[in-house]
Write a protein that holds these residues in place. Structure first.
Motif, PDB file in Angstrom:
ATOM      1  N   ASP A  98     -14.133   6.100  -1.618  1.00  0.00           N
ATOM      2  CA  ASP A  98     -13.311   6.515  -2.152  1.00  0.00           C
ATOM      3  C   ASP A  98     -12.289   5.191  -2.712  1.00  0.00           C
ATOM      4  O   ASP A  98     -11.702   5.190  -3.765  1.00  0.00           O
ATOM      5  CB  ASP A  98     -12.085   7.680  -1.361  1.00  0.00           C
ATOM      6  N   LEU A  99     -12.577   4.121  -1.879  1.00  0.00           N
ATOM      7  CA  LEU A  99     -12.066   2.817  -1.887  1.00  0.00           C
ATOM      8  C   LEU A  99     -12.602   2.213  -3.150  1.00  0.00           C
ATOM      9  O   LEU A  99     -12.229   1.695  -3.624  1.00  0.00           O
ATOM     10  CB  LEU A  99     -12.173   2.200  -0.470  1.00  0.00           C
ATOM     11  N   ASP A 100     -13.936   2.228  -3.124  1.00  0.00           N
ATOM     12  CA  ASP A 100     -14.671   1.771  -4.292  1.00  0.00           C
ATOM     13  C   ASP A 100     -14.558   1.786  -5.234  1.00  0.00           C
ATOM     14  O   ASP A 100     -14.254   1.533  -6.310  1.00  0.00           O
ATOM     15  CB  ASP A 100     -15.917   2.175  -3.002  1.00  0.00           C
ATOM     16  N   LEU A 101     -14.550   3.350  -5.258  1.00  0.00           N
ATOM     17  CA  LEU A 101     -14.032   3.867  -6.396  1.00  0.00           C
ATOM     18  C   LEU A 101     -12.699   3.601  -7.271  1.00  0.00           C
ATOM     19  O   LEU A 101     -12.668   3.199  -8.271  1.00  0.00           O
ATOM     20  CB  LEU A 101     -14.345   5.824  -6.463  1.00  0.00           C
ATOM     21  N   TRP A 102     -12.306   3.867  -6.293  1.00  0.00           N
ATOM     22  CA  TRP A 102     -10.358   2.796  -7.141  1.00  0.00           C
ATOM     23  C   TRP A 102     -10.639   1.432  -7.250  1.00  0.00           C
ATOM     24  O   TRP A 102     -10.660   1.665  -8.238  1.00  0.00           O
ATOM     25  CB  TRP A 102      -9.692   3.919  -5.690  1.00  0.00           C
ATOM     26  N   LEU A 103     -11.226   1.177  -6.725  1.00  0.00           N
ATOM     27  CA  LEU A 103     -11.388   0.019  -7.278  1.00  0.00           C
ATOM     28  C   LEU A 103     -11.946  -0.557  -8.351  1.00  0.00           C
ATOM     29  O   LEU A 103     -11.580  -1.062  -9.417  1.00  0.00           O
ATOM     30  CB  LEU A 103     -12.072  -1.354  -6.093  1.00  0.00           C
ATOM     31  N   GLU A 104     -13.612   0.481  -8.474  1.00  0.00           N
ATOM     32  CA  GLU A 104     -13.975   0.291  -9.999  1.00  0.00           C
ATOM     33  C   GLU A 104     -12.463   1.076 -10.672  1.00  0.00           C
ATOM     34  O   GLU A 104     -12.845   0.442 -12.494  1.00  0.00           O
ATOM     35  CB  GLU A 104     -14.829   1.066 -10.002  1.00  0.00           C
ATOM     36  N   SER A 105     -12.012   1.951 -10.628  1.00  0.00           N
ATOM     37  CA  SER A 105     -11.157   2.046 -11.604  1.00  0.00           C
ATOM     38  C   SER A 105     -10.282   0.735 -12.011  1.00  0.00           C
ATOM     39  O   SER A 105      -9.051   1.456 -13.252  1.00  0.00           O
ATOM     40  CB  SER A 105     -10.530   3.615 -11.156  1.00  0.00           C
ATOM     41  N   CYS A 106     -10.061  -0.163 -11.523  1.00  0.00           N
ATOM     42  CA  CYS A 106      -8.630  -0.750 -11.601  1.00  0.00           C
ATOM     43  C   CYS A 106      -9.606  -1.922 -12.544  1.00  0.00           C
ATOM     44  O   CYS A 106      -8.605  -2.841 -12.433  1.00  0.00           O
ATOM     45  CB  CYS A 106      -8.059  -1.423 -10.188  1.00  0.00           C
TER      46      CYS A 106
ATOM     47  N   ALA B 269      -2.634   4.170  -5.483  1.00  0.00           N
ATOM     48  CA  ALA B 269      -3.473   3.974  -4.348  1.00  0.00           C
ATOM     49  C   ALA B 269      -4.162   4.689  -4.635  1.00  0.00           C
ATOM     50  O   ALA B 269      -4.791   5.829  -4.898  1.00  0.00           O
ATOM     51  CB  ALA B 269      -2.676   4.511  -2.736  1.00  0.00           C
ATOM     52  N   PRO B 270      -5.956   4.446  -3.449  1.00  0.00           N
ATOM     53  CA  PRO B 270      -6.798   4.813  -3.198  1.00  0.00           C
ATOM     54  C   PRO B 270      -6.725   7.064  -2.496  1.00  0.00           C
ATOM     55  O   PRO B 270      -5.572   6.684  -1.900  1.00  0.00           O
ATOM     56  CB  PRO B 270      -7.592   4.320  -2.347  1.00  0.00           C
ATOM     57  N   ARG B 271      -7.542   7.433  -2.682  1.00  0.00           N
ATOM     58  CA  ARG B 271      -7.370   9.265  -2.154  1.00  0.00           C
ATOM     59  C   ARG B 271      -7.333   8.613  -0.811  1.00  0.00           C
ATOM     60  O   ARG B 271      -8.452   7.579   0.285  1.00  0.00           O
ATOM     61  CB  ARG B 271      -8.287   9.975  -2.527  1.00  0.00           C
ATOM     62  N   CYS B 272      -6.372   9.514  -0.136  1.00  0.00           N
ATOM     63  CA  CYS B 272      -6.169   9.139   1.144  1.00  0.00           C
ATOM     64  C   CYS B 272      -6.331  10.583   1.871  1.00  0.00           C
ATOM     65  O   CYS B 272      -6.594  11.818   1.349  1.00  0.00           O
ATOM     66  CB  CYS B 272      -4.760   9.169   1.911  1.00  0.00           C
ATOM     67  N   ILE B 273      -7.194  10.755   3.409  1.00  0.00           N
ATOM     68  CA  ILE B 273      -7.315  11.306   3.987  1.00  0.00           C
ATOM     69  C   ILE B 273      -5.612  11.762   4.961  1.00  0.00           C
ATOM     70  O   ILE B 273      -5.495  10.812   6.047  1.00  0.00           O
ATOM     71  CB  ILE B 273      -8.590  11.944   5.163  1.00  0.00           C
ATOM     72  N   LYS B 274      -5.503  12.821   5.551  1.00  0.00           N
ATOM     73  CA  LYS B 274      -4.152  12.400   6.079  1.00  0.00           C
ATOM     74  C   LYS B 274      -4.203  13.315   7.336  1.00  0.00           C
ATOM     75  O   LYS B 274      -5.052  14.871   7.325  1.00  0.00           O
ATOM     76  CB  LYS B 274      -2.756  13.115   5.463  1.00  0.00           C
ATOM     77  N   LEU B 275      -4.848  12.377   8.882  1.00  0.00           N
ATOM     78  CA  LEU B 275      -4.781  13.511   9.568  1.00  0.00           C
ATOM     79  C   LEU B 275      -3.943  14.093  10.490  1.00  0.00           C
ATOM     80  O   LEU B 275      -2.864  13.957  10.350  1.00  0.00           O
ATOM     81  CB  LEU B 275      -5.458  12.383  10.487  1.00  0.00           C
ATOM     82  N   PRO B 276      -4.493  15.198  11.125  1.00  0.00           N
ATOM     83  CA  PRO B 276      -4.038  15.770  12.129  1.00  0.00           C
ATOM     84  C   PRO B 276      -2.375  15.203  12.698  1.00  0.00           C
ATOM     85  O   PRO B 276      -1.464  15.655  13.143  1.00  0.00           O
ATOM     86  CB  PRO B 276      -4.282  16.646  13.196  1.00  0.00           C
TER      87      PRO B 276
ATOM     88  N   PHE C  16       0.891  -1.105  -0.148  1.00  0.00           N
ATOM     89  CA  PHE C  16      -0.109   0.001   0.138  1.00  0.00           C
ATOM     90  C   PHE C  16       1.124   1.244  -0.022  1.00  0.00           C
ATOM     91  O   PHE C  16       0.390   2.214  -0.542  1.00  0.00           O
ATOM     92  CB  PHE C  16      -0.904   0.279   1.240  1.00  0.00           C
ATOM     93  N   ASP C  17       1.716   0.853   1.610  1.00  0.00           N
ATOM     94  CA  ASP C  17       2.449   2.697   1.256  1.00  0.00           C
ATOM     95  C   ASP C  17       3.456   2.712  -0.647  1.00  0.00           C
ATOM     96  O   ASP C  17       3.406   3.843  -0.501  1.00  0.00           O
ATOM     97  CB  ASP C  17       3.618   2.116   2.255  1.00  0.00           C
ATOM     98  N   ASP C  18       3.930   1.669  -0.950  1.00  0.00           N
ATOM     99  CA  ASP C  18       4.641   1.505  -2.328  1.00  0.00           C
ATOM    100  C   ASP C  18       3.184   2.532  -3.578  1.00  0.00           C
ATOM    101  O   ASP C  18       3.880   3.279  -4.325  1.00  0.00           O
ATOM    102  CB  ASP C  18       5.050   0.539  -2.853  1.00  0.00           C
ATOM    103  N   TRP C  19       2.465   1.929  -3.084  1.00  0.00           N
ATOM    104  CA  TRP C  19       1.587   2.688  -4.250  1.00  0.00           C
ATOM    105  C   TRP C  19       0.808   3.914  -4.150  1.00  0.00           C
ATOM    106  O   TRP C  19       0.479   4.711  -4.929  1.00  0.00           O
ATOM    107  CB  TRP C  19      -0.174   1.364  -4.070  1.00  0.00           C
TER     108      TRP C  19
ATOM    109  N   LYS D  51       3.162   6.111  -5.478  1.00  0.00           N
ATOM    110  CA  LYS D  51       3.547   5.689  -7.140  1.00  0.00           C
ATOM    111  C   LYS D  51       2.377   6.909  -6.968  1.00  0.00           C
ATOM    112  O   LYS D  51       2.046   6.628  -8.505  1.00  0.00           O
ATOM    113  CB  LYS D  51       4.206   4.646  -7.976  1.00  0.00           C
ATOM    114  N   GLY D  52       1.737   6.723  -6.397  1.00  0.00           N
ATOM    115  CA  GLY D  52       0.707   7.652  -6.878  1.00  0.00           C
ATOM    116  C   GLY D  52      -0.941   6.576  -7.413  1.00  0.00           C
ATOM    117  O   GLY D  52      -1.587   7.466  -7.927  1.00  0.00           O
TER     118      GLY D  52
END
Length: 61
Positions: free
Chosen positions: A49-57, A32-39, A23-26, A29-30
């Motif tokens: 976002d995960l579901d949309l990313w899977l559809e794009s795959c 991976a699914p979109r992530c939210i970075k918390l404070p 996952f970190d490698d993905w 390399k840009g």
């Protein structure tokens, strides 16, 4: 599932059956699914976002 569900990276990795390093490698390399970075630096992934990313795959058969 809740419409606004936020998953941890570990939950996403478990669902996809991949190692955290994959996952970190993905992400590096840009690919991976979109992530939210918390404070606090932790990452979360919206279920939508995960579901949309899977559809794009999807590949055509």
């Amino acid at each position: 599932m809740a419409a606004r569900e936020h998953l941890t990276v570990d939950q996403v990795c478990a669902e996809l059956g991949v190692a955290r390093s994959t996952f970190d490698d993905w992400r590096a390399k840009g690919r991976a699914p979109r992530c939210i970075k918390l404070p606090n630096g932790k990452l979360r992934i919206r279920r939508t976002d995960l579901d949309l990313w899977l559809e794009s795959c999807l590949e055509a058969a």
